[in-house]
Motif scaffolding. Structure first.
Motif, PDB file in Angstrom:
ATOM      1  N   GLY A 144      62.804 118.353 116.623  1.00  0.00           N
ATOM      2  CA  GLY A 144      64.259 118.348 116.815  1.00  0.00           C
ATOM      3  C   GLY A 144      64.773 116.986 117.239  1.00  0.00           C
ATOM      4  N   THR A 145      64.049 116.324 118.108  1.00  0.00           N
ATOM      5  CA  THR A 145      64.432 114.979 118.559  1.00  0.00           C
ATOM      6  C   THR A 145      64.429 113.991 117.397  1.00  0.00           C
ATOM      7  OG1 THR A 145      63.604 115.367 120.801  1.00  0.00           O
ATOM      8  CG2 THR A 145      63.776 113.068 120.091  1.00  0.00           C
ATOM      9  N   ILE A 146      63.359 113.993 116.629  1.00  0.00           N
ATOM     10  CA  ILE A 146      63.226 113.048 115.520  1.00  0.00           C
ATOM     11  C   ILE A 146      64.298 113.303 114.463  1.00  0.00           C
ATOM     12  CG2 ILE A 146      61.727 112.338 113.603  1.00  0.00           C
ATOM     13  CD1 ILE A 146      59.326 112.834 115.568  1.00  0.00           C
ATOM     14  N   LEU A 147      64.426 114.553 114.035  1.00  0.00           N
ATOM     15  CA  LEU A 147      65.408 114.868 112.993  1.00  0.00           C
ATOM     16  C   LEU A 147      66.841 114.657 113.487  1.00  0.00           C
ATOM     17  CD1 LEU A 147      63.818 118.064 111.418  1.00  0.00           C
ATOM     18  CD2 LEU A 147      63.747 115.717 110.536  1.00  0.00           C
ATOM     19  N   GLY A 148      67.090 114.996 114.749  1.00  0.00           N
ATOM     20  CA  GLY A 148      68.429 114.802 115.301  1.00  0.00           C
ATOM     21  C   GLY A 148      68.830 113.340 115.361  1.00  0.00           C
ATOM     22  N   ARG A 149      67.911 112.490 115.782  1.00  0.00           N
ATOM     23  CA  ARG A 149      68.210 111.044 115.840  1.00  0.00           C
ATOM     24  C   ARG A 149      68.420 110.471 114.448  1.00  0.00           C
ATOM     25  NH1 ARG A 149      69.951 107.513 117.980  1.00  0.00           N
ATOM     26  NH2 ARG A 149      68.326 105.955 118.046  1.00  0.00           N
ATOM     27  N   VAL A 169      69.047 120.130 103.899  1.00  0.00           N
ATOM     28  CA  VAL A 169      68.856 121.210 104.874  1.00  0.00           C
ATOM     29  C   VAL A 169      69.646 120.934 106.148  1.00  0.00           C
ATOM     30  CG1 VAL A 169      67.147 122.322 106.373  1.00  0.00           C
ATOM     31  CG2 VAL A 169      66.651 121.965 103.949  1.00  0.00           C
ATOM     32  N   MET A 170      69.706 119.682 106.564  1.00  0.00           N
ATOM     33  CA  MET A 170      70.429 119.334 107.792  1.00  0.00           C
ATOM     34  C   MET A 170      71.930 119.599 107.649  1.00  0.00           C
ATOM     35  SD  MET A 170      68.133 118.275 109.950  1.00  0.00           S
ATOM     36  CE  MET A 170      68.619 117.003 111.074  1.00  0.00           C
ATOM     37  N   GLN A 171      72.430 119.710 106.425  1.00  0.00           N
ATOM     38  CA  GLN A 171      73.846 119.999 106.183  1.00  0.00           C
ATOM     39  C   GLN A 171      74.159 121.494 106.231  1.00  0.00           C
ATOM     40  OE1 GLN A 171      76.170 117.450 105.858  1.00  0.00           O
ATOM     41  NE2 GLN A 171      74.308 116.469 106.573  1.00  0.00           N
ATOM     42  N   LYS A 172      73.138 122.336 106.213  1.00  0.00           N
ATOM     43  CA  LYS A 172      73.348 123.792 106.215  1.00  0.00           C
ATOM     44  C   LYS A 172      73.886 124.240 107.570  1.00  0.00           C
ATOM     45  CE  LYS A 172      69.879 124.786 102.726  1.00  0.00           C
ATOM     46  NZ  LYS A 172      70.828 124.941 101.662  1.00  0.00           N
ATOM     47  N   PRO A 173      74.647 125.344 107.577  1.00  0.00           N
ATOM     48  CA  PRO A 173      75.200 125.840 108.846  1.00  0.00           C
ATOM     49  C   PRO A 173      74.105 126.308 109.811  1.00  0.00           C
ATOM     50  CG  PRO A 173      76.275 126.880 106.962  1.00  0.00           C
ATOM     51  CD  PRO A 173      75.102 126.115 106.429  1.00  0.00           C
ATOM     52  N   ASN A 174      74.313 126.023 111.068  1.00  0.00           N
ATOM     53  CA  ASN A 174      73.448 126.504 112.135  1.00  0.00           C
ATOM     54  C   ASN A 174      73.725 128.002 112.294  1.00  0.00           C
ATOM     55  OD1 ASN A 174      72.384 127.280 114.615  1.00  0.00           O
ATOM     56  ND2 ASN A 174      73.076 125.465 115.680  1.00  0.00           N
ATOM     57  N   PRO A 175      72.688 128.846 112.288  1.00  0.00           N
ATOM     58  CA  PRO A 175      72.930 130.287 112.399  1.00  0.00           C
ATOM     59  C   PRO A 175      73.623 130.705 113.708  1.00  0.00           C
ATOM     60  CG  PRO A 175      70.572 129.812 112.401  1.00  0.00           C
ATOM     61  CD  PRO A 175      71.282 128.523 112.107  1.00  0.00           C
ATOM     62  N   LEU A 176      73.448 129.927 114.776  1.00  0.00           N
ATOM     63  CA  LEU A 176      74.109 130.256 116.044  1.00  0.00           C
ATOM     64  C   LEU A 176      75.509 129.669 116.150  1.00  0.00           C
ATOM     65  CD1 LEU A 176      71.180 129.882 118.599  1.00  0.00           C
ATOM     66  CD2 LEU A 176      72.062 131.958 117.537  1.00  0.00           C
ATOM     67  N   ARG A 177      75.788 128.675 115.320  1.00  0.00           N
ATOM     68  CA  ARG A 177      77.111 128.046 115.268  1.00  0.00           C
ATOM     69  C   ARG A 177      77.446 127.785 113.799  1.00  0.00           C
ATOM     70  NH1 ARG A 177      76.312 123.429 119.853  1.00  0.00           N
ATOM     71  NH2 ARG A 177      76.359 124.808 121.644  1.00  0.00           N
ATOM     72  N   PRO A 178      77.881 128.806 113.089  1.00  0.00           N
ATOM     73  CA  PRO A 178      78.090 128.670 111.643  1.00  0.00           C
ATOM     74  C   PRO A 178      79.069 127.573 111.229  1.00  0.00           C
ATOM     75  CG  PRO A 178      78.148 130.972 112.296  1.00  0.00           C
ATOM     76  CD  PRO A 178      78.110 130.161 113.553  1.00  0.00           C
ATOM     77  N   ASP A 179      79.925 127.155 112.143  1.00  0.00           N
ATOM     78  CA  ASP A 179      80.869 126.087 111.808  1.00  0.00           C
ATOM     79  C   ASP A 179      80.279 124.698 112.044  1.00  0.00           C
ATOM     80  OD1 ASP A 179      80.824 126.600 114.564  1.00  0.00           O
ATOM     81  OD2 ASP A 179      82.854 125.836 114.845  1.00  0.00           O
ATOM     82  N   GLU A 180      78.993 124.630 112.411  1.00  0.00           N
ATOM     83  CA  GLU A 180      78.353 123.348 112.716  1.00  0.00           C
ATOM     84  C   GLU A 180      77.069 123.213 111.909  1.00  0.00           C
ATOM     85  OE1 GLU A 180      78.330 121.607 116.847  1.00  0.00           O
ATOM     86  OE2 GLU A 180      76.232 122.226 116.706  1.00  0.00           O
ATOM     87  N   ALA A 181      76.836 122.048 111.350  1.00  0.00           N
ATOM     88  CA  ALA A 181      75.615 121.794 110.578  1.00  0.00           C
ATOM     89  C   ALA A 181      74.399 121.728 111.501  1.00  0.00           C
ATOM     90  CB  ALA A 181      75.744 120.479 109.814  1.00  0.00           C
ATOM     91  N   ILE A 182      73.239 122.109 110.962  1.00  0.00           N
ATOM     92  CA  ILE A 182      71.986 122.034 111.709  1.00  0.00           C
ATOM     93  C   ILE A 182      71.785 120.628 112.269  1.00  0.00           C
ATOM     94  CG2 ILE A 182      69.473 122.056 111.479  1.00  0.00           C
ATOM     95  CD1 ILE A 182      69.797 124.309 109.454  1.00  0.00           C
ATOM     96  N   GLY A 183      72.021 119.620 111.444  1.00  0.00           N
ATOM     97  CA  GLY A 183      71.820 118.235 111.881  1.00  0.00           C
ATOM     98  C   GLY A 183      72.695 117.866 113.059  1.00  0.00           C
ATOM     99  N   LYS A 184      73.946 118.311 113.042  1.00  0.00           N
ATOM    100  CA  LYS A 184      74.844 118.020 114.162  1.00  0.00           C
ATOM    101  C   LYS A 184      74.352 118.702 115.436  1.00  0.00           C
ATOM    102  CE  LYS A 184      79.761 118.163 115.468  1.00  0.00           C
ATOM    103  NZ  LYS A 184      79.601 117.406 116.621  1.00  0.00           N
ATOM    104  N   THR A 185      73.879 119.935 115.303  1.00  0.00           N
ATOM    105  CA  THR A 185      73.326 120.640 116.462  1.00  0.00           C
ATOM    106  C   THR A 185      72.148 119.868 117.047  1.00  0.00           C
ATOM    107  OG1 THR A 185      73.991 122.794 115.592  1.00  0.00           O
ATOM    108  CG2 THR A 185      72.266 122.790 117.263  1.00  0.00           C
ATOM    109  N   LEU A 186      71.247 119.416 116.177  1.00  0.00           N
ATOM    110  CA  LEU A 186      70.071 118.678 116.655  1.00  0.00           C
ATOM    111  C   LEU A 186      70.456 117.335 117.258  1.00  0.00           C
ATOM    112  CD1 LEU A 186      67.510 119.461 113.826  1.00  0.00           C
ATOM    113  CD2 LEU A 186      67.649 120.487 116.106  1.00  0.00           C
ATOM    114  N   ALA A 187      71.406 116.639 116.638  1.00  0.00           N
ATOM    115  CA  ALA A 187      71.850 115.352 117.178  1.00  0.00           C
ATOM    116  C   ALA A 187      72.482 115.550 118.550  1.00  0.00           C
ATOM    117  CB  ALA A 187      72.831 114.683 116.219  1.00  0.00           C
TER     118      ALA A 187
END
Length: 135
Positions: free
Chosen positions: A16-21, A81-99
């Motif tokens: 998560g740290t690596i992909l988020g950065r 994949v990082m552009q897909k919606p986060n299942p816990l926050r559908p209005d936010e991309a996975i990448g944004k959640t990790l960042a």
């Protein structure tokens, strides 16, 4: 199903740290060095070893591209994949959640809540990459 072993939890947090950065600086690259990814005053040998093993795993698995100078960048499949919606926050991309998680975990602000979201995001990332042949 029992709780995951500590090494797997630590591995997922490092993923998560690596992909988020990398999401945070995309399309730029970062050096394959723990100092470029982990915002701590003093990195322990254990953290550096975990970073090195995790980044190498992600490169070998096709999740990241590493150039001749050992700089890392998201692959096109990982970026998708990082552009897909986060299942816990559908209005936010996975990448944004990790960042966000990476930044907040470093300052310990809301770590538990964001770590839960990051865990769900990582599960979706693994599933999507595996289904797409990326891992």
């Amino acid at each position: 199903m029992g709780e995951e072993p500590q090494n797997i939890r630590e591995f997922k947090e490092m993923v998560g740290t690596i992909l988020g950065r990398l999401y945070d600086v995309h399309p730029s690259e970062l050096p394959n060095d723990a100092d470029a990814f982990i915002q701590e005053d003093r990195l322990t040998d254990e953290i550096v070893d975990l970073f090195d093993g995790t980044s190498n795993y992600l490169v070998r698995g096709g999740f990241l591209h590493q150039d001749e100078q050992f700089y890392l960048q998201l692959t096109p499949a990982s970026w998708d994949v990082m552009q897909k919606p986060n299942p816990l926050r559908p209005d936010e991309a996975i990448g944004k959640t990790l960042a966000t998680w990476t930044k907040q975990a470093a300052s310990d602000v809301g770590k538990a809540t964001v770590a839960q979201a990051a865990s769900a995001a990582l599960t979706m990332l693994y599933t999507a990459l595996k289904a797409g042949g990326g891992g």
